[in-house]
Structures are given as C-alpha cells and as structure tokens.
Design a protein around this motif. Sequence first.
Motif, PDB file in Angstrom:
ATOM      1  N   ALA A 103       0.830  -1.207   0.000  1.00 31.38           N
ATOM      2  CA  ALA A 103       0.000   0.000   0.000  1.00 31.38           C
ATOM      3  C   ALA A 103       0.866   1.260   0.000  1.00 31.38           C
ATOM      4  N   LEU A 104       1.955   1.236   0.768  1.00 26.97           N
ATOM      5  CA  LEU A 104       2.868   2.384   0.785  1.00 26.97           C
ATOM      6  C   LEU A 104       3.517   2.590  -0.587  1.00 26.97           C
ATOM      7  N   LEU A 105       3.871   1.510  -1.230  1.00 28.44           N
ATOM      8  CA  LEU A 105       4.448   1.607  -2.578  1.00 28.44           C
ATOM      9  C   LEU A 105       3.430   2.181  -3.554  1.00 28.44           C
ATOM     10  N   LEU A 106       2.179   1.757  -3.415  1.00 26.82           N
ATOM     11  CA  LEU A 106       1.128   2.295  -4.284  1.00 26.82           C
ATOM     12  C   LEU A 106       0.946   3.786  -4.029  1.00 26.82           C
ATOM     13  N   ARG A 107       1.038   4.201  -2.774  1.00 29.15           N
ATOM     14  CA  ARG A 107       0.913   5.629  -2.472  1.00 29.15           C
ATOM     15  C   ARG A 107       2.020   6.432  -3.170  1.00 29.15           C
ATOM     16  N   ALA A 108       3.224   5.887  -3.174  1.00 27.26           N
ATOM     17  CA  ALA A 108       4.322   6.563  -3.875  1.00 27.26           C
ATOM     18  C   ALA A 108       4.058   6.632  -5.374  1.00 27.26           C
ATOM     19  N   ARG A 109       3.499   5.580  -5.932  1.00 34.07           N
ATOM     20  CA  ARG A 109       3.159   5.584  -7.367  1.00 34.07           C
ATOM     21  C   ARG A 109       2.096   6.624  -7.676  1.00 34.07           C
ATOM     22  N   VAL A 110       1.128   6.772  -6.765  1.00 33.15           N
ATOM     23  CA  VAL A 110       0.081   7.781  -6.971  1.00 33.15           C
ATOM     24  C   VAL A 110       0.679   9.180  -6.903  1.00 33.15           C
ATOM     25  N   GLU A 111       1.544   9.418  -5.930  1.00 34.15           N
ATOM     26  CA  GLU A 111       2.142  10.745  -5.758  1.00 34.15           C
ATOM     27  C   GLU A 111       3.026  11.125  -6.940  1.00 34.15           C
ATOM     28  N   THR A 112       3.668  10.163  -7.557  1.00 31.32           N
ATOM     29  CA  THR A 112       4.543  10.455  -8.711  1.00 31.32           C
ATOM     30  C   THR A 112       3.835  10.264 -10.044  1.00 31.32           C
ATOM     31  N   ALA A 113       2.530   9.927  -9.998  1.00 31.95           N
ATOM     32  CA  ALA A 113       1.781   9.688 -11.242  1.00 31.95           C
ATOM     33  C   ALA A 113       2.535   8.704 -12.127  1.00 31.95           C
ATOM     34  N   ALA A 114       2.997   7.627 -11.493  1.00 37.00           N
ATOM     35  CA  ALA A 114       3.818   6.650 -12.203  1.00 37.00           C
ATOM     36  C   ALA A 114       3.017   5.783 -13.150  1.00 37.00           C
ATOM     37  N   ASP A 115       1.695   5.839 -13.074  1.00 35.61           N
ATOM     38  CA  ASP A 115       0.862   5.009 -13.930  1.00 35.61           C
ATOM     39  C   ASP A 115      -0.453   5.738 -14.155  1.00 35.61           C
ATOM     40  N   SER A 116      -1.294   5.171 -14.983  1.00 34.75           N
ATOM     41  CA  SER A 116      -2.588   5.789 -15.248  1.00 34.75           C
ATOM     42  C   SER A 116      -3.504   5.637 -14.044  1.00 34.75           C
ATOM     43  N   ALA A 117      -4.494   6.526 -13.970  1.00 37.76           N
ATOM     44  CA  ALA A 117      -5.446   6.463 -12.864  1.00 37.76           C
ATOM     45  C   ALA A 117      -6.178   5.126 -12.855  1.00 37.76           C
ATOM     46  N   LYS A 118      -6.451   4.597 -14.024  1.00 38.06           N
ATOM     47  CA  LYS A 118      -7.154   3.323 -14.109  1.00 38.06           C
ATOM     48  C   LYS A 118      -6.325   2.201 -13.494  1.00 38.06           C
ATOM     49  N   ALA A 119      -5.040   2.133 -13.850  1.00 34.53           N
ATOM     50  CA  ALA A 119      -4.166   1.083 -13.316  1.00 34.53           C
ATOM     51  C   ALA A 119      -3.983   1.249 -11.812  1.00 34.53           C
ATOM     52  N   LEU A 120      -3.817   2.512 -11.383  1.00 32.24           N
ATOM     53  CA  LEU A 120      -3.651   2.766  -9.952  1.00 32.24           C
ATOM     54  C   LEU A 120      -4.902   2.372  -9.169  1.00 32.24           C
TER      55      LEU A 120
END
Length: 463
Positions: A103-120
Amino acid sequence: MSAAVRPGHHETTLDEARRRARVDEDGHVFALSSSAEAQAATAEAATGEAATGEAATGEAATGEAATGEAATGEAYVGQYPGATVEEALQYFTRKFDELYNRALLLRARVETAADSAKALRESRDALLAELDGGAWVGDTDSLRSILTALGEGIDARAVLEKEQAEKAVAEHLAVREEIVAEAERLAAADPATQHWKSAQQRMGELFDAWKAEQKKPPRLTKSQEDPYWKRFRAARSTFDKERRAFFSHRDKEHGEIKKVKEELIARAEELQHSTDFGPTTKAYHRLMDEWKACGRGARRTDDAQWTRFRAAQDVFFAARDAANAEVDAEYGANLEVKEQVLQELEKLMPFSAPDAVRDEYHALLARWDAAGRVPRGDVKRMEGALKRVQDAFREAEQAHWRRTDPETMARQNSMLAQLDETIAGLERELADARAAGDSRVIAEAEEALEARLSWRRMIAEDG
C-alpha cells in the motif's frame, strides 16, 4: 524514486502483535477487535498487579474473566503449529506488513503519477479487497485509512488525466483539420493551373501525416475521427478524379497536336530544297506561326518533332544564305559606287540655291540608279541615306518656289505698301506726341510703330 516520494517501510513490532492477537496452545492465531484489544490490555495490566500480592487476587480474577470475554471479539487468522507464540505472531505480522508495504508503494506511485489512474485504481481496489477478505495481525485501521486516502488521490488524478486527454484530443483534431483543409484546397484547385506533380506529392505527404497521427496517443474514437476521415477521403477521391481527367484530356490534346505537327513537318520537308527563296521564306514563316499556334505536346514527342521541323528549315535557309552570300559578293562593287555617289550628293547640301545645283543633283541620281543593287545587309542603310538627301532637296525647291512665285510676290508687295503707309502715319503721330510732351501717347505710338516695323521686316525676309 526521489526522497520526497519514497514508499517508506512498515513493520509490526512483537509487542504490538501481542496487543492485536493471541495464540492458543495449538498454534492457532486469533486477531482481536478494537474492543477486545482494549480488554486484553486491561487484563494484562491487572495480571501484572496481581503478582505483587494477595490484595490483587480479586483483580486477577477479574482479569481472567476479561480474558474469557475477549474470545467473543476475535477473528481467526490461521495456525502455525510447532512454534512458539512469538514465532506464530511474527509469521502472520509479516504477511500483514507485506500488504501494508504494498500500500505504501502504491501511495508513492500515486504521488509520482507513475501510472494511469485506471491502473492505480485497480491496484488500490485489489489491496482493499485483499484487506477486506481476510483476518490480519496488524494495524488494519491505519492501512484502511491509507487506502481510502489513495482513492481520493486517484480520483483527482483521473480528473487531471481526463482534462489532459480532452486537450490532447482537441490538438489531434486540430491537426486532422489542417490535414483535411489542405487536402480540400488541393482538390478544389483549378485543374488547368494545378501543378499536378507537386500536388500529387503533397497529397501523399498529407496521407502519411494522417497515418502518423493515428499512431499517436491518445487514440481517437470512431465518432471523433470519422467526420474528418470522410472529408479527407472525399478530397483525395476528387483530387484523383480530376487528375485522371486532366491527364486523359491532355493526352488527347497531345495526340491532336502531334498529328497537326506531323503535317507541318511534311510541308516543311517538301519546301526544304526550293530555290524560290522569296516566296518559300514567307511560306516557312507561315509554317512557324502555325507551329506556335499548336501549343506544346508531350515533351519527348514534341522535342523530337521540333528537331525534324527545324532540320527541314535549316536545309532551306542554309541554301538561301549561301545564295545570298554569292549575290552579296557580286553587289559589293555596286555598293562602293553608291557610297561615292552619296558622298557627292551630301557635298551639295544644304541646297540653299537648288537651281544652281539641279543638273548636278539629277546627274548623281542617274549614276545611283545605274549602279544597280547592293548587298541585302546594306539596302536599308543606303536607301535611308538617299531619302534624307532627296527630302532636303525637295524642301529647298518648295521654299525657292514660294519666294519666286509672282502671285505671292504681288501679295507681299501689296502688304509692304500698306505697312509703309501705316508706318509713315505712326511716325507722324509719334512726332506730334513728342512735340506735345504727352508721355502716355508717346509710349503707345512707339509700341505701335515698333510692331509694324517688325512685321515689315518679317515679310521682307520671307520675300
């Protein structure tokens, strides 16, 4: 990943695990609810106090009762047999910590927009479903709050992506419009003035640009792209239709031009050996006018025909020039005679007394005529020089005749007599005015007298 968005790390301590779960003698692990955790903490405290003395006996019993009640607020997690309590708790907290760290890793991905909103969102929903679908040993409330906050962040990211996608689509449509508009301009151009080679190349470039745009993200929907594609396809179809019609018509025209020019070549070749140079030269000039009036045919054919047409003319004009050169050589002596006669005629000018030189003038003209023809290149020059001399002599004769004409002389004498009488009267008036001392009358008389005297001098000089 930058330090500002490092995912961090979560690890459940053994003490925290003891507060959140219990392990029975068979290695079964039970997660405690929030209320059960509170009761367990109270019971643990009570048990500790009971160990200090008999006064705590009642309280210890209370703690045992509380422990028994906690069983009603438990969730079964799993079994880890043959291990100590600490090992069982650590085994199941590692599973929870793994979920937490994802979950923490996903939060970092969201903060950096590392993927599309759909994938996130899919990743977040999977974690939430995993959390909801099992019993865990760990701080599930904290993990759930993180996943809830991630949902909000992903929603905000989705709104931004939608705005960016709409902007990108608008830019794609604008490029499509430019491509279609230029294709329509090419299709609407006048076929007669269209530069078909460069226009066809440009139309091909526009089609390549269209295909390149199709590969760029984001992909347009069928409803978005179809109106532009239909216009583009229609423009290309119109362009190809006009191009085929133009070249078909041009091929037909070229065929007709080729036929006419073949006829002109045949006529030119018939005349190429003619020795009737004057009429044949005019005939070739007419053929050239007809050739120009035909216009251009197909380049390769037209150039070959022109070579044949010009070759026939060259044969004739080469023969004519050779004949003229022979004639000019014969007329060279005549030119020398006429040059000498022209010099003698110019010595007689300016013909101030034409009667005195008339016989010599006509004798020189007779010599001129007797000299014969001059080379073609000198005809215009010599005739022009002779004309200037003849015009000068003619004007001199006309002037002399005007001066010696009896009727003209009688009119001049009559005018002179009238002027002499008028002048005499004006001289008397001037004398009277001077005697009277009247300056105004003197001035008027002098002006009138001077005008009449000037007039008389002009008439006398013309006579």
